[in-house]
Design a protein around this motif. Sequence first.
Motif, PDB file in Angstrom:
ATOM      1  N   UNK A 110       0.836  -1.201   0.000  1.00  0.00           N
ATOM      2  CA  UNK A 110       0.000   0.000   0.000  1.00  0.00           C
ATOM      3  C   UNK A 110       0.877   1.260   0.000  1.00  0.00           C
ATOM      4  N   UNK A 111       1.963   1.197   0.755  1.00  0.00           N
ATOM      5  CA  UNK A 111       2.883   2.341   0.788  1.00  0.00           C
ATOM      6  C   UNK A 111       3.424   2.627  -0.617  1.00  0.00           C
ATOM      7  N   UNK A 112       3.722   1.553  -1.356  1.00  0.00           N
ATOM      8  CA  UNK A 112       4.209   1.712  -2.736  1.00  0.00           C
ATOM      9  C   UNK A 112       3.212   2.450  -3.609  1.00  0.00           C
ATOM     10  N   UNK A 113       1.939   2.299  -3.287  1.00  0.00           N
ATOM     11  CA  UNK A 113       0.914   2.971  -4.087  1.00  0.00           C
ATOM     12  C   UNK A 113       0.706   4.419  -3.656  1.00  0.00           C
ATOM     13  N   UNK A 114       1.244   4.765  -2.470  1.00  0.00           N
ATOM     14  CA  UNK A 114       1.016   6.113  -1.936  1.00  0.00           C
ATOM     15  C   UNK A 114       2.247   7.011  -2.010  1.00  0.00           C
ATOM     16  N   UNK A 115       3.421   6.386  -1.847  1.00  0.00           N
ATOM     17  CA  UNK A 115       4.647   7.185  -1.723  1.00  0.00           C
ATOM     18  C   UNK A 115       5.716   6.709  -2.693  1.00  0.00           C
ATOM     19  N   UNK A 116       6.558   7.640  -3.121  1.00  0.00           N
ATOM     20  CA  UNK A 116       7.709   7.283  -3.942  1.00  0.00           C
ATOM     21  C   UNK A 116       8.919   8.042  -3.422  1.00  0.00           C
ATOM     22  N   UNK A 117      10.019   7.319  -3.262  1.00  0.00           N
ATOM     23  CA  UNK A 117      11.254   7.956  -2.794  1.00  0.00           C
ATOM     24  C   UNK A 117      12.140   8.232  -4.009  1.00  0.00           C
ATOM     25  N   UNK A 118      12.472   9.495  -4.236  1.00  0.00           N
ATOM     26  CA  UNK A 118      13.369   9.877  -5.333  1.00  0.00           C
ATOM     27  C   UNK A 118      14.678  10.370  -4.737  1.00  0.00           C
ATOM     28  N   UNK A 119      15.739  10.243  -5.501  1.00  0.00           N
ATOM     29  CA  UNK A 119      17.019  10.689  -4.948  1.00  0.00           C
ATOM     30  C   UNK A 119      18.000  11.046  -6.044  1.00  0.00           C
ATOM     31  N   UNK A 120      19.014  11.786  -5.660  1.00  0.00           N
ATOM     32  CA  UNK A 120      20.224  11.921  -6.465  1.00  0.00           C
ATOM     33  C   UNK A 120      21.360  11.699  -5.489  1.00  0.00           C
ATOM     34  N   UNK A 121      22.350  10.907  -5.897  1.00  0.00           N
ATOM     35  CA  UNK A 121      23.439  10.634  -4.962  1.00  0.00           C
ATOM     36  C   UNK A 121      24.795  10.792  -5.645  1.00  0.00           C
ATOM     37  N   UNK A 122      25.768  11.153  -4.839  1.00  0.00           N
ATOM     38  CA  UNK A 122      27.111  11.373  -5.346  1.00  0.00           C
ATOM     39  C   UNK A 122      28.087  10.659  -4.431  1.00  0.00           C
ATOM     40  N   UNK A 123      29.057   9.966  -5.028  1.00  0.00           N
ATOM     41  CA  UNK A 123      30.076   9.294  -4.231  1.00  0.00           C
ATOM     42  C   UNK A 123      31.277  10.213  -4.066  1.00  0.00           C
ATOM     43  N   UNK A 124      31.794  10.271  -2.861  1.00  0.00           N
ATOM     44  CA  UNK A 124      32.969  11.104  -2.608  1.00  0.00           C
ATOM     45  C   UNK A 124      34.055  10.239  -1.987  1.00  0.00           C
ATOM     46  N   UNK A 125      35.272  10.338  -2.512  1.00  0.00           N
ATOM     47  CA  UNK A 125      36.374   9.587  -1.926  1.00  0.00           C
ATOM     48  C   UNK A 125      36.894  10.291  -0.689  1.00  0.00           C
ATOM     49  N   UNK A 126      37.054   9.500   0.366  1.00  0.00           N
ATOM     50  CA  UNK A 126      37.701  10.042   1.559  1.00  0.00           C
ATOM     51  C   UNK A 126      39.206   9.893   1.414  1.00  0.00           C
ATOM     52  N   UNK A 127      39.927  10.548   2.322  1.00  0.00           N
ATOM     53  CA  UNK A 127      41.381  10.426   2.304  1.00  0.00           C
ATOM     54  C   UNK A 127      41.820   8.973   2.434  1.00  0.00           C
ATOM     55  N   UNK A 128      41.087   8.160   3.231  1.00  0.00           N
ATOM     56  CA  UNK A 128      41.508   6.773   3.433  1.00  0.00           C
ATOM     57  C   UNK A 128      41.146   5.882   2.250  1.00  0.00           C
ATOM     58  N   UNK A 129      40.607   6.475   1.171  1.00  0.00           N
ATOM     59  CA  UNK A 129      40.377   5.703  -0.051  1.00  0.00           C
ATOM     60  C   UNK A 129      39.037   5.007  -0.100  1.00  0.00           C
ATOM     61  N   UNK A 130      38.205   5.216   0.910  1.00  0.00           N
ATOM     62  CA  UNK A 130      36.864   4.624   0.893  1.00  0.00           C
ATOM     63  C   UNK A 130      35.875   5.683   0.428  1.00  0.00           C
ATOM     64  N   UNK A 131      34.742   5.238  -0.124  1.00  0.00           N
ATOM     65  CA  UNK A 131      33.785   6.226  -0.600  1.00  0.00           C
ATOM     66  C   UNK A 131      32.705   6.500   0.449  1.00  0.00           C
TER      67      UNK A 131
END
Length: 472
Positions: free
Chosen positions: A206-227
């Motif tokens: 029912x939630x799927x019929x009522x709500x939609x989650x939209x997004x934009x995401x960006x990956x950023x590298x940390x100094x330790x090499x992990x995103x």
Amino acid sequence: MVREDFPSWRSQVERVSGCVRPVRVAGSAAAADSGSGEVLAAFSSRDAPDGVVLVACGDRRASVCPACSERYRRDLWHLVASGMRGRDGASADDAVPGTVGAHPRLFVTLTAPSFGPVHTARGGGCRPRRSGARCVHGRPLGCDLVHEADHRVVGTPVCPECWDYTGAVLWNAHVGELWRRTRIAVGRALAPAASAALGRRVTVREVDRLLRVSYVKVAEYQRRGLVHLHAVVRLDGVDPDDASAVVAPPSWATPALLAGAVRSAASSVSFALPSPDGALRSCEWGPQLDVRDVTATGEDDPARLAAYLAKYATKTAADSAPGALAHRLRRLDLAGLVAKVGPHLARMAATAWALGGRRDLEHLGLRRWAHALGYRGHLATKSRRFSTTMAALRAVRRTWRARQRVEEGSPDPWAQAASGDAVLLGQWAYAGTGFTGLADADLAAGITADLEHARREYRELLAREAALAREL
Ligand SMILES: [Zn+2]
Ligand SMILES: [Zn+2]
Ligand SMILES: [Zn+2]
């Protein structure tokens, strides 16, 4: 030596707007009337300088091509800002309704877990320890120094032998899957939240019929090499009659409800990583989770957030070391990598390379992504309905340029093709990358600098005019 064909060569370089490594293509094109099929114009690269046409490389990474990356950054800015405050758009798939400005919206940062202690730049000492204890490799477990934030040691392991390089690379390689599962978990976590808000049981379906989650995401590298992932997450409603419409969610779907679902999803998602060395590791987010409500923000905030995301999307794994980790590795030159990006990131890349040689990890393609330290995704991605698309933005730019040419009094058939009044037929083949000689590259750099200077002066002029207009 000055090229004989300098004027036409120069206009080619200007068309790729300062790209430092344009793709050279050879071939021909014809523009034909879309009604009658009559050929309006024909062009062959044989008549162009060096027999080729230059096409901008389009690379989004600043360390590879500053000009193309700048264009990408601006497009991404528009994309993010439009998803936060709407956009009129040139076409249906380019438009975002202005009402999105009132939809619940969060700025979420998801981090990587720890793979061992690293040097830090928090004020008051790196990792002070009174006991003077040492690890099995005889290295002190702590560090008494105070590091400047930009010192190269910051983000690197206190003991590289103790640090879990295999785990770190495998985590980077699975962060796309971790995000996918988190998205699904957010959808599921909305059901109990909706039940509580409505005072009756609401199923996931029912939630799927009522709500939609939209997004934009960006990956950023940390100094330790992990995103790290930074995302703007927006809660939309669903129009039962038009699945593609972006509409407001019901009033009980508040930012707090979305934030609760994101928090619960991010802290619960976990799955087993492959185990090439027998160690058992699970893939999950680190404890640092930042969820900020940016719904009721001021006029400038969408712009600022968009700029923030766009900036990260143009950085590479080792932006401070241009080029070193910008391209796929053809072979492993550990000494060369160490010289360019330091021992830690070099070891991350070498670990990815080594793991990439294993049969059981073949599906991860880690050799292909060793330069990205195992991270296999795009630096920026979005859900379908968050905003306009990069392709739509590029099409708008092409049409605008074509229209401008028509207004300048040169209604050429190429411009007509770009605006849809004529069809373009062509046959092109790849002829190489970059400028052919050092002299050409130098000349092109000079032209780029001239263009940038002219653009800056023009912007300043506009700003002065605007200021004058305000005074009047
Ligand atoms: Zn370029
Ligand atoms: Zn330290
Ligand atoms: Zn150790």
